[in-house]
Design a protein around this motif. Sequence first.
Motif, PDB file in Angstrom:
ATOM      1  N   LEU A  35      28.713  81.164  25.096  1.00 39.56           N
ATOM      2  CA  LEU A  35      29.191  80.497  26.309  1.00 39.56           C
ATOM      3  C   LEU A  35      29.806  81.513  27.269  1.00 39.56           C
ATOM      4  CD1 LEU A  35      30.750  77.345  24.604  1.00 39.56           C
ATOM      5  CD2 LEU A  35      28.583  77.496  25.874  1.00 39.56           C
TER       6      LEU A  35
ATOM      7  N   GLU B 101      34.120  75.981  34.045  1.00 40.30           N
ATOM      8  CA  GLU B 101      32.858  75.944  33.311  1.00 40.30           C
ATOM      9  C   GLU B 101      32.839  74.615  32.570  1.00 40.30           C
ATOM     10  OE1 GLU B 101      31.599  80.317  31.992  1.00 40.30           O
ATOM     11  OE2 GLU B 101      33.689  79.921  31.544  1.00 40.30           O
ATOM     12  N   PHE B 102      31.782  73.843  32.762  1.00 41.17           N
ATOM     13  CA  PHE B 102      31.710  72.523  32.113  1.00 41.17           C
ATOM     14  C   PHE B 102      30.536  72.490  31.143  1.00 41.17           C
ATOM     15  CE2 PHE B 102      28.225  71.248  34.877  1.00 41.17           C
ATOM     16  CZ  PHE B 102      28.482  71.978  36.031  1.00 41.17           C
ATOM     17  N   SER B 103      30.731  71.781  30.031  1.00 44.48           N
ATOM     18  CA  SER B 103      29.685  71.682  29.012  1.00 44.48           C
ATOM     19  C   SER B 103      28.936  70.374  29.162  1.00 44.48           C
ATOM     20  CB  SER B 103      30.307  71.764  27.623  1.00 44.48           C
ATOM     21  OG  SER B 103      30.523  73.118  27.291  1.00 44.48           O
TER      22      SER B 103
ATOM     23  N   GLN C 250      26.848  68.159  27.229  1.00 44.27           N
ATOM     24  CA  GLN C 250      26.366  67.861  25.875  1.00 44.27           C
ATOM     25  C   GLN C 250      26.763  66.423  25.554  1.00 44.27           C
ATOM     26  OE1 GLN C 250      29.947  70.652  24.167  1.00 44.27           O
ATOM     27  NE2 GLN C 250      28.217  70.400  22.835  1.00 44.27           N
TER      28      GLN C 250
ATOM     29  N   TYR D  54      26.835  63.426  30.081  1.00 48.07           N
ATOM     30  CA  TYR D  54      27.328  63.714  28.733  1.00 48.07           C
ATOM     31  C   TYR D  54      26.811  62.692  27.717  1.00 48.07           C
ATOM     32  CZ  TYR D  54      30.712  66.492  31.468  1.00 48.07           C
ATOM     33  OH  TYR D  54      31.300  67.353  32.338  1.00 48.07           O
TER      34      TYR D  54
ATOM     35  N   LEU E  59      23.291  76.525  35.739  1.00 47.42           N
ATOM     36  CA  LEU E  59      23.198  75.839  34.437  1.00 47.42           C
ATOM     37  C   LEU E  59      22.552  76.763  33.402  1.00 47.42           C
ATOM     38  CD1 LEU E  59      21.968  72.266  35.553  1.00 47.42           C
ATOM     39  CD2 LEU E  59      24.282  72.901  34.832  1.00 47.42           C
ATOM     40  N   HIS E  60      23.272  77.037  32.349  1.00 45.78           N
ATOM     41  CA  HIS E  60      22.816  77.959  31.308  1.00 45.78           C
ATOM     42  C   HIS E  60      22.506  77.187  30.024  1.00 45.78           C
ATOM     43  CE1 HIS E  60      24.095  80.877  27.945  1.00 45.78           C
ATOM     44  NE2 HIS E  60      22.870  81.188  28.279  1.00 45.78           N
TER      45      HIS E  60
ATOM     46  N   HIS F 221      22.483  76.897  26.450  1.00 40.57           N
ATOM     47  CA  HIS F 221      23.133  77.560  25.317  1.00 40.57           C
ATOM     48  C   HIS F 221      22.395  77.169  24.022  1.00 40.57           C
ATOM     49  CE1 HIS F 221      26.207  79.160  22.766  1.00 40.57           C
ATOM     50  NE2 HIS F 221      26.664  77.982  22.396  1.00 40.57           N
TER      51      HIS F 221
ATOM     52  N   HIS G   5      23.080  71.808  24.298  1.00 38.92           N
ATOM     53  CA  HIS G   5      24.312  72.229  24.971  1.00 38.92           C
ATOM     54  C   HIS G   5      23.974  73.129  26.165  1.00 38.92           C
ATOM     55  CE1 HIS G   5      28.686  73.917  24.465  1.00 38.92           C
ATOM     56  NE2 HIS G   5      28.393  73.595  25.704  1.00 38.92           N
TER      57      HIS G   5
ATOM     58  N   GLN H 201      25.673  74.807  29.622  1.00 34.75           N
ATOM     59  CA  GLN H 201      26.959  75.037  30.274  1.00 34.75           C
ATOM     60  C   GLN H 201      26.730  75.263  31.770  1.00 34.75           C
ATOM     61  OE1 GLN H 201      29.383  78.544  29.405  1.00 34.75           O
ATOM     62  NE2 GLN H 201      31.162  77.234  29.124  1.00 34.75           N
TER      63      GLN H 201
END
Lengths: 428, 428
Positions: B199, B220-222, B224, B234, B257-258, B260, B403, B405
């Motif tokens: 992350l 930074e927001f997840s 998932q 979410y 947007l990455h 993960h 997931h 991020q």
Amino acid sequence: MAAKYFIRNITAGLSRATVSSQNAFKRFPLITNFLLTNRQVFTACPVGIEDKHNRLVVHWKESLTDEYPLVWLRDNCQCSACFNQSSQSRTINFSQFQLNQTLRHLAISDNNVEIHWEDGHKSAYDFKWLRQRSFHQKEQQNWLKTNKELYKTWDADCFKRIPVFDFKGVMQEDNILLDWLETLGVWGVCLIKNAPHGLGQVGSLAKRVAFVRKTHYGEEFSVQAKADATNVAYTQGHLQLHTDLPYYEYKPGINLLHCHIQYNGNGGNSLLTDGFKIAEKLRENDPETYKYLVETKVTWSDIGQENGNHFHKIHHAPVICESDDGTIRRINYSQPQRDSHMVVPIDQVEKWYRALKNFYDLATDARYLIEFKLKPGEMVTFDNLRILHGRTAFGENLKGERHVQGAYLDWDEARSRIRVLKTKLLGN
Amino acid sequence: MAAKYFIRNITAGLSRATVSSQNAFKRFPLITNFLLTNRQVFTACPVGIEDKHNRLVVHWKESLTDEYPLVWLRDNCQCSACFNQSSQSRTINFSQFQLNQTLRHLAISDNNVEIHWEDGHKSAYDFKWLRQRSFHQKEQQNWLKTNKELYKTWDADCFKRIPVFDFKGVMQEDNILLDWLETLGVWGVCLIKNAPHGLGQVGSLAKRVAFVRKTHYGEEFSVQAKADATNVAYTQGHLQLHTDLPYYEYKPGINLLHCHIQYNGNGGNSLLTDGFKIAEKLRENDPETYKYLVETKVTWSDIGQENGNHFHKIHHAPVICESDDGTIRRINYSQPQRDSHMVVPIDQVEKWYRALKNFYDLATDARYLIEFKLKPGEMVTFDNLRILHGRTAFGENLKGERHVQGAYLDWDEARSRIRVLKTKLLGN
């Protein structure tokens, strides 16, 4: 000219409604009206419901009728398949949504009406929920008003009547926090007294609302005289009236300035003018200047570095920005941050300077300009889209150790906090 | 449909101009034109200078004449009394500024012209500086263009030709960073490959440009699946095409947007459509729908909490927002975040739903919609004012451990970085 203020008492334990009725109503007619609008209560008790011409027609007890389009009702079905309660969001797949909705029959209880749709789906609507979503224009407009404060302009004389808040009160009492934020929304400016000694108070205040809006100057920035100043604010000279950061398309909305150390000698006084008042006055008395300031885009810019990070911001926008309905919504003015590039037909350049001078002469006129000296522990908080601020010169040779710390906050976050607090305190 | 991409080579040590001439010109005609405009060189060599009708008239070697109003020249005097070099700011006190400026005489050297004003003040102007600030409309417009990328719309087919960047290249090479940011400005979207595992990569990328734009979802927001999701993103459900945060007046401009962890089974695919293309198509083929989407304000909202902080955001804005010159500048669309309050005359409600459906049907049309599955280490970066994005459903019962991020960045900061990089790399 020194202005006088009064501090609103910290009335811990006293409800907001009580505070308002005791003190605020006479002083702030606009806030009062605003809150009363919010407090309107509907019984939301129907005496008849019918399905007519693709609308649900509800006849209320108060001899009032509301109509709701079926397509809107189906789109806003509150059942768990159509609406996610935990995220408070519509989940209907719009690709499969049918525009032509028809209902089979209605089931009515004390609190709600259940629609049985032709396709077998069922949707229940609470009467209060329906009443709050009336399509009557007046009630739509009332609802809009509850989401944004209606501003009231001030001049030098009126400024003295704007309430002053206590730092501890704002930090500890939700009703005082709400009062401060609404006062900022209506009047565009507020003084806060008795902040603790030490840096970091503006950050604490911003976090009490939401969080700091960061810019290329960082989160909390120190306004003090420096060698090789990257901003004219970081000198000891006279700081002309301006709005901060006009070169941002997304200009930070609220400016928080905390006096940490004040200069001991003469000078270092704060200057404030209500830019919306100046714009209103021009619109009234000099419509040609007003029109020119609304229609001509100016190039605002800032080139430099802060902590080794280089920036070069540019934004093109008029001095007076109107909303599409003609409301004044943003003032941009900064002599140091007006770019030397000028995208105006050459024939209009002289006229442009005349308009700008008219604006600035009015902004610095004693009828509208406020001057006072902040003491350590005092804060001036204001709407950066509206208020022009400045500072008189002080000290010499970097010896005047005046130190003001600042931070920004966005109206998006502040208005969100106002709504959350209203729901909590007033049950809206 | 799976799209194919190619990665732009990391060309360390190769100058940007060389990269452009080798590869980019044929692929990106718009970027090319844009850079050429920037590279225009003027000799700025005068053959004659005169003072005429309150203007300085400069006859250049290229048989071209520029005129500069005296009031503008005096306002932009570059001497140390009028202009602070370290903050690159005008310091003239505008209260004392004289609108009627007259000059006594001119002193001309190889590089500049010195004006001796009637009041004894002297101002020197570099010829190149003057030439860059020409009042000819065409050159003013060229200068404006260099400050904002001219966008080019894409459809599903054209999307494949948008370059893909390498994470390490963007992080380490300034010319690649500049290429990525300009590609984002022109095309509104870019894929980045080969980000390190773990992350925090979106934060690193944002900091490479400037800093993260914080929202109520944090820095930074997840994305998932979570129980009691505060946002429909979410969940594991199909995430319909949308722009993020339409309920912000100051909507974050760039979305990073990455990927993960990706879901192993079928689903979790990314969906993208160019909202500007959809708006252009409607303007062309269905002007009534276009007009309705431009003229009708929608209430966008988000109510909930994140990490215990409650929020209630509201913003009223059309689905398609135009600039005052008719340019498409912002798309707002989010099915879950469209409020149930609807401030539209009741007679227009059905028409409104029809327009919205037309828009969404076109946005999800195979000619414009892109679908692909991100692999771990891949990022999709896009203009949140323009691109609609979504995701297909995946997994079941919170068992699909997908997931992604995310983080936001503002165009104000990205454009600032573009200008700084251009000055550094191209010497503009």
